[in-house]
Design a protein around this motif. Structure first.
Motif, short mmCIF file in Angstrom:
data_model
loop_
_atom_site.label_atom_id
_atom_site.label_comp_id
_atom_site.label_asym_id
_atom_site.label_seq_id
_atom_site.Cartn_x
_atom_site.Cartn_y
_atom_site.Cartn_z
N ALA A 120 10.77 -1.43 -10.22
CA ALA A 120 10.96 -1.53 -8.59
C ALA A 120 10.06 -0.82 -7.46
O ALA A 120 10.46 -1.71 -6.47
N LEU A 121 9.39 0.05 -8.20
CA LEU A 121 8.20 0.76 -8.03
C LEU A 121 7.25 -0.24 -7.72
O LEU A 121 7.20 -0.38 -6.06
N LEU A 122 7.01 -0.96 -8.42
CA LEU A 122 5.86 -1.60 -8.04
C LEU A 122 6.54 -2.97 -6.84
O LEU A 122 5.63 -3.49 -6.48
N LEU A 123 7.63 -3.37 -7.64
CA LEU A 123 7.88 -4.24 -6.52
C LEU A 123 8.19 -3.87 -4.57
O LEU A 123 8.04 -5.12 -4.03
N THR A 170 6.72 -2.42 -3.49
CA THR A 170 4.91 -1.49 -2.70
C THR A 170 4.37 -2.47 -2.26
O THR A 170 4.05 -3.04 -1.52
N ILE A 171 4.45 -3.64 -2.89
CA ILE A 171 4.06 -5.03 -3.15
C ILE A 171 5.60 -5.79 -1.67
O ILE A 171 4.47 -5.61 -0.75
N GLY A 172 6.35 -5.56 -1.89
CA GLY A 172 7.46 -5.72 -0.34
C GLY A 172 6.96 -5.17 0.81
O GLY A 172 7.21 -6.29 1.61
N ASN A 173 6.41 -3.91 0.49
CA ASN A 173 6.38 -2.66 2.16
C ASN A 173 5.33 -3.35 2.25
O ASN A 173 5.03 -3.59 3.82
N GLY A 174 4.66 -4.15 1.96
CA GLY A 174 2.96 -4.84 2.72
C GLY A 174 3.91 -5.89 3.07
O GLY A 174 3.06 -5.84 4.63
N PHE A 175 4.76 -6.57 3.02
CA PHE A 175 5.14 -7.24 3.66
C PHE A 175 5.89 -7.23 4.37
O PHE A 175 6.10 -7.60 6.28
N GLY A 176 6.64 -6.13 4.72
CA GLY A 176 7.28 -5.62 5.84
C GLY A 176 6.18 -5.10 6.41
O GLY A 176 6.46 -4.79 8.04
N SER A 231 10.95 8.70 -2.31
CA SER A 231 12.06 9.19 -3.63
C SER A 231 11.69 8.22 -5.11
O SER A 231 12.04 8.98 -6.05
N THR A 232 11.78 7.04 -4.74
CA THR A 232 11.43 5.71 -5.69
C THR A 232 10.43 6.40 -6.69
O THR A 232 10.41 6.94 -7.94
N LEU A 233 9.26 7.16 -6.05
CA LEU A 233 8.58 7.66 -6.88
C LEU A 233 8.09 8.44 -7.46
O LEU A 233 7.84 9.10 -8.87
N ALA A 234 8.30 9.89 -6.47
CA ALA A 234 9.01 10.70 -7.21
C ALA A 234 10.01 10.81 -8.86
O ALA A 234 10.11 11.89 -9.78
N ILE A 235 10.88 10.00 -8.48
CA ILE A 235 11.52 9.54 -9.77
C ILE A 235 11.34 9.39 -10.91
O ILE A 235 10.85 9.76 -11.99
N CYS A 236 10.11 7.89 -10.65
CA CYS A 236 8.74 7.30 -11.12
C CYS A 236 8.15 8.81 -12.30
O CYS A 236 8.39 8.22 -13.65
N ILE A 237 7.84 9.83 -11.07
CA ILE A 237 7.15 10.03 -11.52
C ILE A 237 7.85 11.38 -12.69
O ILE A 237 7.06 11.31 -14.10
N VAL A 238 8.79 12.31 -12.22
CA VAL A 238 9.30 13.51 -13.26
C VAL A 238 10.31 12.43 -14.57
O VAL A 238 10.23 13.25 -15.22
N ALA A 239 10.63 11.40 -14.48
CA ALA A 239 11.32 10.62 -15.16
C ALA A 239 10.44 10.28 -16.39
O ALA A 239 10.28 10.09 -17.42
N THR A 240 9.31 9.81 -16.36
CA THR A 240 7.62 9.69 -17.18
C THR A 240 7.15 10.42 -17.33
O THR A 240 6.99 11.04 -19.14
#
Length: 136
Positions: free
Chosen positions: A63-66, A68-74, A125-134
């Motif tokens: 989700a974070l990867l998607l 990240t790329i999607g925000n670039g287009f935004g 917030s997505t990045l934070a969850i990814c880091i904590v969950a990992t």
């Protein structure tokens, strides 16, 4: 906490749908950029939902990867809009500065400003969850 982030994703998606319907109604330019942004965002929220349901951290990172790329287009969409408002000569950094000033001075529609600024809330917030969950 992943449910709170899911709500943020859904709020962002709802505002995105409002922007998309307005864009479709006015036949705006740059359809490939907009469609790519929308598709990546939909896949991102779908991956986040899968993460919440399956509790498998790989889906959170997807989700974070998607987004990240999607925000670039935004960002591309936002900068094109900003440059169309009179900043066509600006560098990317100065176009971002103009976009931020335009948001805070009310020169951009509220929905556009909210969507652009709230993207950071969803992203970090997505990045934070990814880091904590990992790590956890």
């Amino acid at each position: 906490m992943s449910y709170v982030v899911l709500v943020a994703w859904l709020v962002q998606a709802a505002v995105g749908v409002l922007l998309l319907t307005g864009w479709l109604g006015h036949g705006r330019a740059h359809p490939r950029v907009v469609v790519t942004h929308v598709v990546l965002s939909v896949l991102g929220v779908a991956s986040w939902i899968t993460y919440v349901l399956a509790d498998q951290v790989l889906w959170a990172w997807a989700a974070l990867l998607l987004i990240t790329i999607g925000n670039g287009f935004g960002d591309n969409i936002l900068l094109r809009r900003t440059r169309a408002m009179g900043g066509s000569h600006l560098s990317t950094v100065n176009a971002y500065k103009l976009a931020i000033r335009s948001m805070f001075k009310g020169r951009l529609p509220v929905r556009v400003s909210f969507h652009a600024m709230f993207a950071g809330v969803v992203y970090f917030s997505t990045l934070a969850i990814c880091i904590v969950a990992t790590v956890g």
